[in-house]
Design a protein around this motif. Structure first.
Motif, short mmCIF file in Angstrom:
data_model
loop_
_atom_site.label_atom_id
_atom_site.label_comp_id
_atom_site.label_asym_id
_atom_site.label_seq_id
_atom_site.Cartn_x
_atom_site.Cartn_y
_atom_site.Cartn_z
N GLY A 229 10.45 -18.92 -20.64
CA GLY A 229 10.92 -18.67 -22.00
C GLY A 229 11.80 -17.44 -22.11
N LYS A 230 11.45 -16.54 -23.05
CA LYS A 230 12.25 -15.35 -23.29
C LYS A 230 12.11 -14.30 -22.19
CE LYS A 230 12.13 -15.80 -28.34
NZ LYS A 230 11.77 -15.14 -29.63
N LYS A 231 11.15 -14.48 -21.29
CA LYS A 231 10.99 -13.53 -20.20
C LYS A 231 12.18 -13.55 -19.24
CE LYS A 231 5.92 -13.79 -20.12
NZ LYS A 231 4.74 -14.13 -19.27
N LEU A 232 12.93 -14.65 -19.23
CA LEU A 232 14.04 -14.78 -18.29
C LEU A 232 15.09 -13.69 -18.51
CD1 LEU A 232 15.56 -16.29 -16.06
CD2 LEU A 232 16.50 -17.80 -17.83
N ASP A 233 15.53 -13.52 -19.77
CA ASP A 233 16.56 -12.52 -20.06
C ASP A 233 16.10 -11.11 -19.69
OD1 ASP A 233 18.24 -14.48 -21.02
OD2 ASP A 233 17.66 -14.21 -23.11
N ARG A 234 14.85 -10.79 -20.01
CA ARG A 234 14.34 -9.46 -19.71
C ARG A 234 14.24 -9.23 -18.21
NH1 ARG A 234 8.66 -8.23 -22.29
NH2 ARG A 234 8.12 -9.86 -20.79
N THR A 235 13.80 -10.25 -17.47
CA THR A 235 13.68 -10.12 -16.02
C THR A 235 15.05 -9.95 -15.37
OG1 THR A 235 11.68 -11.48 -16.05
CG2 THR A 235 12.78 -11.21 -13.94
N VAL A 236 16.04 -10.72 -15.82
CA VAL A 236 17.39 -10.61 -15.26
C VAL A 236 17.94 -9.21 -15.48
CG1 VAL A 236 19.78 -11.40 -15.54
CG2 VAL A 236 17.92 -13.07 -15.44
N TRP A 237 17.79 -8.67 -16.69
CA TRP A 237 18.34 -7.35 -16.99
C TRP A 237 17.60 -6.26 -16.22
CZ3 TRP A 237 22.32 -4.77 -18.41
CH2 TRP A 237 22.20 -3.46 -18.87
N ASN A 238 16.28 -6.31 -16.18
CA ASN A 238 15.51 -5.27 -15.50
C ASN A 238 15.81 -5.23 -14.01
OD1 ASN A 238 14.33 -4.53 -17.91
ND2 ASN A 238 12.46 -5.69 -17.57
N LEU A 239 15.99 -6.39 -13.40
CA LEU A 239 16.32 -6.42 -11.97
C LEU A 239 17.75 -5.96 -11.73
CD1 LEU A 239 14.58 -9.74 -10.83
CD2 LEU A 239 13.85 -7.39 -10.34
N SER A 240 18.66 -6.37 -12.59
CA SER A 240 20.08 -6.02 -12.40
C SER A 240 20.31 -4.51 -12.51
CB SER A 240 20.95 -6.75 -13.43
OG SER A 240 20.82 -8.15 -13.30
N THR A 241 19.48 -3.83 -13.28
CA THR A 241 19.69 -2.39 -13.53
C THR A 241 18.55 -1.55 -12.96
OG1 THR A 241 18.63 -2.59 -15.70
CG2 THR A 241 21.03 -2.85 -15.61
N PHE A 242 17.84 -2.06 -11.96
CA PHE A 242 16.70 -1.33 -11.44
C PHE A 242 17.11 0.02 -10.84
CE2 PHE A 242 13.85 -0.32 -7.84
CZ PHE A 242 12.69 -0.07 -8.56
N HIS A 243 18.19 0.03 -10.07
CA HIS A 243 18.63 1.30 -9.46
C HIS A 243 19.02 2.31 -10.54
CE1 HIS A 243 20.78 4.20 -7.01
NE2 HIS A 243 20.30 3.61 -5.92
N ALA A 244 19.71 1.85 -11.58
CA ALA A 244 20.08 2.76 -12.68
C ALA A 244 18.83 3.27 -13.39
CB ALA A 244 21.00 2.03 -13.66
N TYR A 245 17.82 2.42 -13.52
CA TYR A 245 16.55 2.81 -14.14
C TYR A 245 15.89 3.94 -13.33
CZ TYR A 245 11.48 2.29 -14.97
OH TYR A 245 10.15 2.53 -15.21
N VAL A 246 15.85 3.78 -12.01
CA VAL A 246 15.25 4.81 -11.16
C VAL A 246 16.07 6.10 -11.23
CG1 VAL A 246 14.64 5.42 -8.79
CG2 VAL A 246 14.20 3.11 -9.62
N SER A 247 17.39 5.98 -11.16
CA SER A 247 18.26 7.16 -11.21
C SER A 247 18.07 7.92 -12.52
CB SER A 247 19.72 6.75 -11.04
OG SER A 247 19.94 6.13 -9.78
#
Length: 327
Positions: A248-266
């Motif tokens: 369901g709606k988890k797809l969009d959140r998972t795609v974004w969180n994985l795509s920006t994981f390095h930026a999140y850590v930085s």
């Protein structure tokens, strides 16, 4: 911890302001850069105030990634599915950019809520384009299949000349991030942060979160990847995504969180550095105040010295004092 927003706030504010003042013939020509070297350019002319030209420049892809026509595979289909008739893809794009979109503001829906949601989606063009390959893989995971003609090891760009890797299978998708940092202090903090990140996953409240692992050396899943793509001074982070994580709606959140994981850590590393610097400054200020309190007050010292007086006694006075003490 703070999660980054999927839409560009400056782009959204620009589009909202343009929609509210569409009848005003005002030219617009804005350029800006956001994290991971994603560049934007917005242009509006007085001749066509209802037309907005939006150009996007993506991070430079490393050799192991696959770009089709300057875009990740699946990006064109994702743009058409997300924006419909409101957006038209211009070919060729503006010089120096990977993508140029033509937005027709007169075709926006009349409903205010739906219009705002569509503008937020347009402001999330970064997620739509860079997350397109990941979205294709995870959509097949929901049906427990693998996309046809998909490589066993897939490299996706997420930073300039850097990629992360997908290992798609019918029952799960393994995502591996080689973590690289230029600054030595960032490397030390990132290593500690990522190890604590893995430990936090083991808490009872995160049982349903994706499996998370960290290792200082490349995991076995990256066997066959180019050697230059496996140089990581902060180790490797691995996530295992199951179908329940993309329902369901988890797809969009998972795609974004994985795509920006390095930026999140930085982002959180820089916040940690700022916090430590603030604590160090407060500690130094406290020590300085302690030292200041330990210093003698020169005014009081001078006053004490000047208040003392010495009377010179004669020889007769000394004899009389001595005789009185004997008696």
């Amino acid at each position: 911890m703070l999660l980054l927003q999927s839409h560009s706030r400056f782009l959204l504010d620009t589009l909202l302001n343009r929609v509210q003042n569409v009848d005003k013939a005002v030219e617009l020509d804005n350029n800006w850069v956001e994290f991971d070297d994603v560049r934007y350019h917005v242009q509006v002319t007085m001749k066509n105030p209802h037309i907005v030209l939006l150009s996007v420049s993506l991070p430079i892809p490393p050799p192991e990634t696959i770009f089709l026509g300057g875009l990740p595979f699946g990006a064109i289909e994702a743009i058409k599915a997300a924006y419909g008739v409101v957006v038209q893809i211009l070919d060729p794009p503006r010089d120096g950019f990977n993508l140029t979109l033509k937005l027709n503001l007169s075709k926006l829906p009349p409903d205010e809520e739906y219009k705002h949601d569509l503008l937020v989606k347009i402001a999330s063009v970064r997620e739509v384009v860079l997350g397109a390959p990941l979205r294709v893989v995870l959509k097949h995971l929901t049906s427990r299949t693998v996309a046809p003609k998909m490589d066993k090891l897939l490299a996706l760009v997420h930073r300039p000349k850097e990629s992360f890797f997908l290992i798609p299978r019918a029952d799960k998708v393994t995502v591996v991030f080689p973590m690289r940092f230029k600054d030595s202090i960032d490397t030390v903090l990132a290593t500690s942060f990522l190890q604590e990140f893995v430990e936090a996953r083991r808490t009872a409240g995160l049982n349903n979160a994706p499996l998370c692992m960290w290792s200082p050396s490349p995991p076995l899943e990256l066997k066959g990847a180019p050697a230059e793509a496996l140089s990581a001074n902060a180790g490797f982070v691995t996530f295992v995504i199951f179908p329940r994580h993309v329902e369901g709606k988890k797809l969009d959140r998972t795609v974004w969180n994985l795509s920006t994981f390095h930026a999140y850590v930085s982002y959180h590393i820089k916040c940690s550095e700022g916090f430590m610097h603030t604590r160090m400054r407060r500690r130094v200020e406290s020590l300085i105040q302690t030292l200041d309190r330990a210093k003698p007050d020169p005014e009081k010292s001078n006053k004490a010295l000047t208040s003392r007086s010495f009377k010179r006694m004669s020889l007769k006075d000394l004899k009389d004092r001595r005789n009185n003490s004997i008696l």
